[in-house]
Write a protein that holds these residues in place. Structure first.
Motif, mmCIF file in Angstrom:
data_model
loop_
_atom_site.group_PDB
_atom_site.id
_atom_site.type_symbol
_atom_site.label_atom_id
_atom_site.label_comp_id
_atom_site.label_asym_id
_atom_site.label_seq_id
_atom_site.Cartn_x
_atom_site.Cartn_y
_atom_site.Cartn_z
ATOM 1 N N THR A 146 0.826 -1.254 0.012
ATOM 2 C CA THR A 146 -0.012 0.066 0.199
ATOM 3 C C THR A 146 0.812 1.230 -0.239
ATOM 4 O O THR A 146 0.175 2.291 -0.253
ATOM 5 C CB THR A 146 -1.045 0.274 1.170
ATOM 6 O OG1 THR A 146 -0.175 -0.104 2.342
ATOM 7 C CG2 THR A 146 -1.699 -1.038 1.126
ATOM 8 N N SER A 177 -5.380 4.434 -0.737
ATOM 9 C CA SER A 177 -6.792 4.294 0.298
ATOM 10 C C SER A 177 -7.342 3.002 -0.149
ATOM 11 O O SER A 177 -7.298 2.581 -1.420
ATOM 12 C CB SER A 177 -7.466 5.485 0.684
ATOM 13 O OG SER A 177 -8.379 5.515 -0.577
ATOM 14 N N GLU A 178 -8.070 2.440 0.645
ATOM 15 C CA GLU A 178 -8.790 1.218 0.275
ATOM 16 C C GLU A 178 -9.853 1.535 -0.683
ATOM 17 O O GLU A 178 -10.128 0.702 -1.330
ATOM 18 C CB GLU A 178 -9.533 0.691 1.733
ATOM 19 C CG GLU A 178 -10.154 -0.598 1.472
ATOM 20 C CD GLU A 178 -10.855 -1.242 2.820
ATOM 21 O OE1 GLU A 178 -11.551 -2.221 2.717
ATOM 22 O OE2 GLU A 178 -10.353 -0.882 3.842
ATOM 23 N N ARG A 179 -10.582 2.695 -0.258
ATOM 24 C CA ARG A 179 -11.565 3.100 -1.296
ATOM 25 C C ARG A 179 -11.155 3.466 -2.678
ATOM 26 O O ARG A 179 -11.830 2.948 -3.823
ATOM 27 C CB ARG A 179 -12.268 4.509 -0.835
ATOM 28 C CG ARG A 179 -13.069 4.304 0.477
ATOM 29 C CD ARG A 179 -13.912 5.445 0.832
ATOM 30 N NE ARG A 179 -12.893 6.482 0.911
ATOM 31 C CZ ARG A 179 -12.511 7.249 2.123
ATOM 32 N NH1 ARG A 179 -13.214 6.813 3.061
ATOM 33 N NH2 ARG A 179 -11.836 8.111 2.091
ATOM 34 N N ALA A 180 -10.061 3.881 -2.626
ATOM 35 C CA ALA A 180 -9.316 4.361 -4.174
ATOM 36 C C ALA A 180 -8.802 2.843 -4.650
ATOM 37 O O ALA A 180 -9.217 2.737 -5.827
ATOM 38 C CB ALA A 180 -7.970 5.028 -3.919
ATOM 39 N N GLU A 228 -1.672 10.789 -0.059
ATOM 40 C CA GLU A 228 -2.561 9.475 -0.278
ATOM 41 C C GLU A 228 -3.392 9.681 -1.317
ATOM 42 O O GLU A 228 -4.099 10.780 -1.538
ATOM 43 C CB GLU A 228 -3.394 9.469 1.088
ATOM 44 C CG GLU A 228 -4.414 8.277 0.908
ATOM 45 C CD GLU A 228 -5.227 8.249 2.245
ATOM 46 O OE1 GLU A 228 -5.755 7.112 2.977
ATOM 47 O OE2 GLU A 228 -5.759 9.153 2.479
ATOM 48 N N ASP A 285 -7.007 8.928 -2.687
ATOM 49 C CA ASP A 285 -8.103 8.582 -2.047
ATOM 50 C C ASP A 285 -9.344 8.580 -3.390
ATOM 51 O O ASP A 285 -9.080 9.244 -4.352
ATOM 52 C CB ASP A 285 -8.817 9.419 -0.846
ATOM 53 C CG ASP A 285 -9.590 8.823 -0.166
ATOM 54 O OD1 ASP A 285 -9.799 7.522 -0.294
ATOM 55 O OD2 ASP A 285 -10.072 9.457 0.807
ATOM 56 N N VAL A 339 -13.436 9.662 -3.209
ATOM 57 C CA VAL A 339 -14.403 10.401 -2.518
ATOM 58 C C VAL A 339 -15.680 10.433 -3.111
ATOM 59 O O VAL A 339 -15.771 10.799 -4.426
ATOM 60 C CB VAL A 339 -13.898 11.632 -1.821
ATOM 61 C CG1 VAL A 339 -12.951 11.366 -0.820
ATOM 62 C CG2 VAL A 339 -13.549 12.715 -2.774
ATOM 63 N N PHE A 353 -11.485 10.892 -7.725
ATOM 64 C CA PHE A 353 -9.938 10.574 -6.977
ATOM 65 C C PHE A 353 -9.731 12.108 -6.253
ATOM 66 O O PHE A 353 -9.490 13.074 -7.222
ATOM 67 C CB PHE A 353 -8.871 10.203 -7.717
ATOM 68 C CG PHE A 353 -9.483 8.576 -8.174
ATOM 69 C CD1 PHE A 353 -9.251 7.708 -7.359
ATOM 70 C CD2 PHE A 353 -9.830 8.379 -9.750
ATOM 71 C CE1 PHE A 353 -9.491 6.328 -7.945
ATOM 72 C CE2 PHE A 353 -10.358 7.258 -9.968
ATOM 73 C CZ PHE A 353 -10.067 6.061 -9.102
ATOM 74 N N LYS A 354 -8.971 11.973 -5.189
ATOM 75 C CA LYS A 354 -8.606 13.326 -4.540
ATOM 76 C C LYS A 354 -7.042 12.599 -3.962
ATOM 77 O O LYS A 354 -6.967 11.503 -3.417
ATOM 78 C CB LYS A 354 -9.523 13.461 -3.396
ATOM 79 C CG LYS A 354 -10.808 13.869 -3.565
ATOM 80 C CD LYS A 354 -10.663 15.417 -4.172
ATOM 81 C CE LYS A 354 -12.415 15.869 -4.368
ATOM 82 N NZ LYS A 354 -12.229 16.951 -5.122
ATOM 83 N N LYS A 403 -4.548 13.632 -1.267
ATOM 84 C CA LYS A 403 -4.242 14.332 -0.193
ATOM 85 C C LYS A 403 -2.767 14.506 -0.147
ATOM 86 O O LYS A 403 -2.127 13.476 0.253
ATOM 87 C CB LYS A 403 -4.756 13.809 1.269
ATOM 88 C CG LYS A 403 -6.170 13.284 1.227
ATOM 89 C CD LYS A 403 -6.634 12.574 2.102
ATOM 90 C CE LYS A 403 -8.233 12.290 2.229
ATOM 91 N NZ LYS A 403 -8.761 11.456 3.097
#
Length: 113
Positions: free
Chosen positions: A4, A12-15, A82, A84, A86, A94-95, A97
């Protein structure tokens, strides 16, 4: 290199889940390439592309069926970031951070250092 995180960049897990879903619809061997380019309203912007070719010096982050490529120049701008995914009232995207960014725009794809 962990699954990861590499060079301080994480997915992230969501991404990872969303990237995996997108890649399933693409030809075998397709990966998501994230890069930083000059431009955007804050000076730099993130670019997301599908790519089937990995360069020898690409950073490769693999997690839960998602494979993300980042070129070495972009990694310098993204260290500690990161990636992510959202979902909010105005849509899903995708964002990134990025702790190195001193300013960013409302769309979340442009930043300043």
């Amino acid at each position: 290199m962990s699954e990861t995180a590499a060079e301080g960049v994480t997915v992230s897990e969501r991404a990872a889940k969303r990237i995996g879903e997108i890649l399933k619809a693409e030809p075998e061997g397709t990966m998501l390439r994230v890069s930083v380019e000059g431009g955007g309203c804050s000076g730099f912007q993130y670019k997301f592309d599908m790519d089937r070719a990995k360069a020898d010096d690409d950073l490769v982050i693999a997690r839960d069926g998602a494979v993300v490529l980042i070129d070495p120049v972009s990694v310098n701008f993204m260290s500690g970031s990161e990636i992510d995914f959202v979902e909010d009232l105005i849509g899903a995207s995708f964002k990134i951070k990025n702790p190195n960014a001193t300013a960013s725009c409302g769309c979340g794809t442009s930043f300043a250092l």
